[in-house]
Design a protein around this motif. Structure first.
Motif, short mmCIF file in Angstrom:
data_model
loop_
_atom_site.label_atom_id
_atom_site.label_comp_id
_atom_site.label_asym_id
_atom_site.label_seq_id
_atom_site.Cartn_x
_atom_site.Cartn_y
_atom_site.Cartn_z
N ARG A 107 -7.94 -11.97 -11.34
CA ARG A 107 -9.07 -11.07 -11.12
C ARG A 107 -10.39 -11.84 -11.19
O ARG A 107 -11.34 -11.54 -10.46
N SER A 139 -2.24 -7.46 -8.83
CA SER A 139 -3.03 -8.69 -8.99
C SER A 139 -3.70 -8.74 -10.37
O SER A 139 -4.60 -9.56 -10.58
N ARG A 145 0.86 -1.17 0.00
CA ARG A 145 0.00 0.00 0.00
C ARG A 145 0.90 1.23 0.00
O ARG A 145 1.94 1.27 0.67
C1 DGY Z 1 -5.37 -6.08 -3.04
O1 DGY Z 1 -6.04 -7.07 -3.34
O2 DGY Z 1 -5.33 -5.64 -1.90
C2 DGY Z 1 -4.56 -5.45 -4.14
O3 DGY Z 1 -4.02 -4.26 -3.77
C3 DGY Z 1 -5.36 -5.32 -5.41
O4 DGY Z 1 -5.57 -6.57 -5.87
#
Ligand code: DGY
Length: 327
Positions: free
Chosen positions: A295, A289, A239
């Motif tokens: 996804r 991701s 983050r």
């Molecule tokens: C998460 O899942 O926390 C990522 O930052 C985005 O997939």
């Protein structure tokens, strides 16, 4: 029995929407733009399930505007965008999507690590700008990856997956975390537990894999960058606020470290202007991701959490125990 209703705040992969639609009357915000709390509340009227993304701020105020919502299924492993205590005290489940994005995110961390060390961003811009007029022995020299020391901050699933990939590069792996993992995991990952100061002093690459919490906010700041090797690289796929971006830009400009590969930013989607000006920063738009398969799996897990809730079961990847959870 009327079917339960769900609102999906933004477009998610069809696999998740189809799964959800088997049980729920689901409405999806097909505009694919971030909705205001009032807009979400308008659509979520009568909905028991709210499927959110990390761009949605889900706090007590929003939940109060959505009194019918009983589960917030966040399509991300990180859930710092959700005020979990506020949900818990309102009897609302919160679920995330752990596990399924581990390997994909670890792949991206490695892509960033290698691209940063070998200056791929700069090299690509160089070619596209028409500046490549012939091979040069001193052209775009970077740092080696193989045989170096990798320091991993946060040794959960993703941190461990990143460590395992280091084997092929014959790297020494250090890690630090609030808690040491078991000897078996350390052995499996060939990783050594060290304190923060040792990790910063001895790593050629520092890769961040911690959740955003008060303890990890600005985990890397001016003091830490000064403690790192001037040849070291930082990679962040966790983050943005884990790094003090202003301090990072200063460190990159001043040569305190060699480079940074960032997939996340302090104030997304804004990028600190000083970082944009740093050639030795490789910047990506939060795609850790972002593989089709992952996804799909993330969207499907979010749907499964909502479906379990509708059946009166515990959402499989719930992160809280709501007070007087209303089924
Ligand atoms: C998460 O899942 O926390 C990522 O930052 C985005 O997939």
């Amino acid at each position: 029995m009327p079917r339960p209703k769900a609102f999906v705040t933004r477009v998610i992969p069809e696999a998740g929407i189809e799964r959800l639609a088997a049980v729920y009357d689901a409405e999806v915000n097909r505009e694919d733009r971030q909705l205001s709390p009032q807009e979400i509340a308008g659509h979520a009227k009568g909905c028991q399930a709210l499927i959110t993304l990390l761009t949605d701020r889900v706090d007590g105020a929003l939940l109060d505007l959505c009194p019918d919502v009983r589960i917030v299924a966040n399509v991300a492993v990180g859930y710092d965008n959700v005020d979990v205590p506020a949900a818990t005290e309102r009897g609302v489940w919160v679920a995330n999507t752990p596990g399924v994005l581990t390997e994909t995110t670890a792949d991206l961390a490695w892509a960033l690590l290698m691209a940063t060390a070998r200056r791929l961003g700069e090299a690509e811009r160089f070619v596209r700008a028409g500046r490549y007029h012939g091979w040069g022995i001193l052209m775009l020299l970077g740092g080696d990856v193989h045989g170096k020391t990798l320091g991993i901050v946060g040794f959960g699933r993703i941190g461990q997956a990143v460590a395992k990939r280091a084997r092929g590069f014959e790297m020494r792996v250090l890690y630090t975390d609030a808690q040491r993992v078991s000897g078996a995991v350390e052995h499996d990952c060939r990783a050594t537990f060290v304190d923060k100061a040792t990790l910063l002093a001895e790593s050629d690459f520092v890769s961040l894999h911690v959740p955003l919490m008060p303890q990890t906010h600005h985990w890397l700041g001016e003091t830490e960058f000064m403690a790192m090797r001037s040849t070291a690289y930082v990679v962040n796929t966790s983050r943005g606020p884990v790094i003090d971006e202003a301090a990072l830009a200063k460190a990159l400009r001043s040569g305190w470290i060699a480079g940074a590969g960032l997939d996340v930013f302090e104030r997304e989607p804004q990028v600190h202007p000083d970082l944009l000006a740093c050639e030795n920063a490789l910047l990506l738009p939060h795609i850790g991701s972002a593989s089709i398969e992952t996804r799909d799996r993330m969207a499907t897990i979010a749907a499964d959490n909502c479906i379990a809730f509708a059946r009166g079961e515990r959402p499989p990847t719930a992160v809280n125990e709501p007070v007087q959870a209303k089924a």
